[in-house]
Write a protein that holds these residues in place. Structure first.
Motif, PDB file in Angstrom:
ATOM      1  N   ILE A  76     -32.772  33.406  19.077  1.00 15.28           N
ATOM      2  CA  ILE A  76     -31.833  32.486  19.717  1.00 15.28           C
ATOM      3  C   ILE A  76     -32.226  32.202  21.161  1.00 15.28           C
ATOM      4  O   ILE A  76     -32.084  31.072  21.627  1.00 15.28           O
ATOM      5  CB  ILE A  76     -30.393  33.030  19.604  1.00 15.28           C
ATOM      6  N   GLU A  77     -32.778  33.190  21.853  1.00 18.02           N
ATOM      7  CA  GLU A  77     -33.130  32.952  23.263  1.00 18.02           C
ATOM      8  C   GLU A  77     -34.284  31.958  23.421  1.00 18.02           C
ATOM      9  O   GLU A  77     -34.460  31.396  24.499  1.00 18.02           O
ATOM     10  CB  GLU A  77     -33.385  34.254  24.013  1.00 18.02           C
ATOM     11  N   GLN A  78     -35.039  31.707  22.352  1.00 12.73           N
ATOM     12  CA  GLN A  78     -36.076  30.665  22.417  1.00 12.73           C
ATOM     13  C   GLN A  78     -35.459  29.313  22.762  1.00 12.73           C
ATOM     14  O   GLN A  78     -36.070  28.494  23.444  1.00 12.73           O
ATOM     15  CB  GLN A  78     -36.804  30.512  21.078  1.00 12.73           C
ATOM     16  N   LYS A  79     -34.245  29.071  22.298  1.00 10.19           N
ATOM     17  CA  LYS A  79     -33.574  27.786  22.514  1.00 10.19           C
ATOM     18  C   LYS A  79     -32.430  27.875  23.522  1.00 10.19           C
ATOM     19  O   LYS A  79     -32.171  26.916  24.234  1.00 10.19           O
ATOM     20  CB  LYS A  79     -33.003  27.242  21.193  1.00 10.19           C
TER      21      LYS A  79
ATOM     22  N   PRO B 239     -25.430  34.319  24.310  1.00  7.91           N
ATOM     23  CA  PRO B 239     -24.172  35.028  24.069  1.00  7.91           C
ATOM     24  C   PRO B 239     -24.436  36.525  23.934  1.00  7.91           C
ATOM     25  O   PRO B 239     -25.578  36.949  23.736  1.00  7.91           O
ATOM     26  CB  PRO B 239     -23.714  34.447  22.730  1.00  7.91           C
ATOM     27  N   THR B 240     -23.395  37.306  24.018  1.00  9.09           N
ATOM     28  CA  THR B 240     -23.479  38.722  23.676  1.00  9.09           C
ATOM     29  C   THR B 240     -23.414  38.792  22.158  1.00  9.09           C
ATOM     30  O   THR B 240     -22.461  38.297  21.545  1.00  9.09           O
ATOM     31  CB  THR B 240     -22.310  39.505  24.295  1.00  9.09           C
ATOM     32  N   ILE B 241     -24.444  39.362  21.556  1.00  8.03           N
ATOM     33  CA  ILE B 241     -24.522  39.425  20.098  1.00  8.03           C
ATOM     34  C   ILE B 241     -23.990  40.765  19.614  1.00  8.03           C
ATOM     35  O   ILE B 241     -24.370  41.819  20.117  1.00  8.03           O
ATOM     36  CB  ILE B 241     -25.973  39.213  19.620  1.00  8.03           C
ATOM     37  N   SER B 242     -23.111  40.694  18.630  1.00  8.43           N
ATOM     38  CA  SER B 242     -22.532  41.891  18.022  1.00  8.43           C
ATOM     39  C   SER B 242     -22.712  41.788  16.517  1.00  8.43           C
ATOM     40  O   SER B 242     -22.307  40.791  15.906  1.00  8.43           O
ATOM     41  CB  SER B 242     -21.043  41.990  18.374  1.00  8.43           C
ATOM     42  N   MET B 243     -23.333  42.791  15.934  1.00  7.83           N
ATOM     43  CA  MET B 243     -23.535  42.812  14.489  1.00  7.83           C
ATOM     44  C   MET B 243     -22.254  43.303  13.818  1.00  7.83           C
ATOM     45  O   MET B 243     -21.542  44.139  14.358  1.00  7.83           O
ATOM     46  CB  MET B 243     -24.717  43.701  14.116  1.00  7.83           C
ATOM     47  N   GLY B 244     -21.994  42.788  12.623  1.00  9.68           N
ATOM     48  CA  GLY B 244     -20.723  43.058  11.972  1.00  9.68           C
ATOM     49  C   GLY B 244     -20.717  44.087  10.871  1.00  9.68           C
ATOM     50  O   GLY B 244     -19.681  44.333  10.286  1.00  9.68           O
ATOM     51  N   ASP B 245     -21.846  44.696  10.565  1.00 14.63           N
ATOM     52  CA  ASP B 245     -21.899  45.642   9.442  1.00 14.63           C
ATOM     53  C   ASP B 245     -21.334  45.037   8.162  1.00 14.63           C
ATOM     54  O   ASP B 245     -20.497  45.617   7.482  1.00 14.63           O
ATOM     55  CB  ASP B 245     -21.187  46.951   9.784  1.00 14.63           C
TER      56      ASP B 245
ATOM     57  N   LYS C  81     -38.199  37.567  14.795  1.00 17.55           N
ATOM     58  CA  LYS C  81     -38.902  37.412  16.078  1.00 17.55           C
ATOM     59  C   LYS C  81     -40.086  36.458  15.967  1.00 17.55           C
ATOM     60  O   LYS C  81     -40.537  35.909  16.962  1.00 17.55           O
ATOM     61  CB  LYS C  81     -39.393  38.772  16.575  1.00 17.55           C
ATOM     62  N   MET C  82     -40.593  36.258  14.760  1.00 20.90           N
ATOM     63  CA  MET C  82     -41.752  35.384  14.548  1.00 20.90           C
ATOM     64  C   MET C  82     -41.366  33.932  14.289  1.00 20.90           C
ATOM     65  O   MET C  82     -42.208  33.043  14.406  1.00 20.90           O
ATOM     66  CB  MET C  82     -42.583  35.910  13.365  1.00 20.90           C
ATOM     67  N   LEU C  83     -40.118  33.696  13.918  1.00 22.23           N
ATOM     68  CA  LEU C  83     -39.694  32.338  13.585  1.00 22.23           C
ATOM     69  C   LEU C  83     -39.812  31.399  14.778  1.00 22.23           C
ATOM     70  O   LEU C  83     -39.629  31.800  15.924  1.00 22.23           O
ATOM     71  CB  LEU C  83     -38.231  32.340  13.115  1.00 22.23           C
ATOM     72  N   ASP C  84     -40.094  30.159  14.486  1.00 25.30           N
ATOM     73  CA  ASP C  84     -40.134  29.113  15.494  1.00 25.30           C
ATOM     74  C   ASP C  84     -38.745  28.480  15.556  1.00 25.30           C
ATOM     75  O   ASP C  84     -38.342  27.759  14.631  1.00 25.30           O
ATOM     76  CB  ASP C  84     -41.191  28.072  15.112  1.00 25.30           C
TER      77      ASP C  84
END
Length: 178
Positions: free
Chosen positions: A28-31, A37-43, A156-159
């Motif tokens: 997401i930071e690429q764009k 945002p602060t990212i929170s995983m939801g389990d 991490k590899m995605l464009d």
């Protein structure tokens, strides 16, 4: 004072097999650049939805686990209708993103995975995670696809520019962060 933006994402917080939060953050930071945002995983989806529904001004990113035609059903099922403008889907799943950029699969797995993929749009695979497991079952470099371990590295590899142009929900998510 600037209000912090939160993005809740379906996926495990457990980092023993890889850090999905970090993978999504790098993507997401690429764009998004400085508007991260602060990212929170939801389990899992239910937990991510609960966190989202109990937060003001947050956004939600989750798997639809179906084709685009099931969006309204999913919004209703999880009581998301009133906040639908802040809900973004990976259609069908995160793995659709990987399939849409087969060159990263070839590079990551060290073999021509792309030649084994059916020539259809990435969102049309009904279970893209199972498709990746099938295609990598006998992979010598990385082994069979693992949703968290491999998913973290593949994110991490995605464009992000390609995702932005190919997936309307990813575009909407990024635009909503600006």
């Amino acid at each position: 004072m600037v209000k912090r933006k939160y993005l809740f994402i379906e996926g495990t917080k457990d980092t023993s097999n890889g850090n999905l939060r970090e993978g999504f953050s790098k993507l997401i930071e690429q764009k998004a650049k400085l508007k991260m945002p602060t990212i929170s995983m939801g389990d899992g989806k239910s937990q991510a939805v609960d966190k989202f529904l109990n937060s003001d001004g947050a956004k939600l990113l989750c798997d639809l686990d179906a084709d685009e035609g099931h969006r309204e059903n999913d919004l209703e099922k999880y009581n998301l209708i009133e906040k639908k403008d802040s809900v973004f889907y990976m259609i069908q799943e995160m793995e659709s993103w990987f399939i849409s950029q087969p060159d990263i699969l070839d590079k990551f797995y060290g073999e021509p995975i792309s030649t084994k993929l059916a020539k259809k749009q990435a969102t049309l695979f009904s279970e893209p995670d199972k498709e990746l497991q099938r295609l990598t079952k006998s992979n010598k470099k990385r082994g069979q696809y693992h949703k968290v371990n491999h998913g973290t590295l593949l994110l991490k590899m995605l464009d992000a520019n390609k995702l932005y142009n190919e997936f309307s929900d990813f575009k909407k998510l990024i635009d909503s962060l600006k």
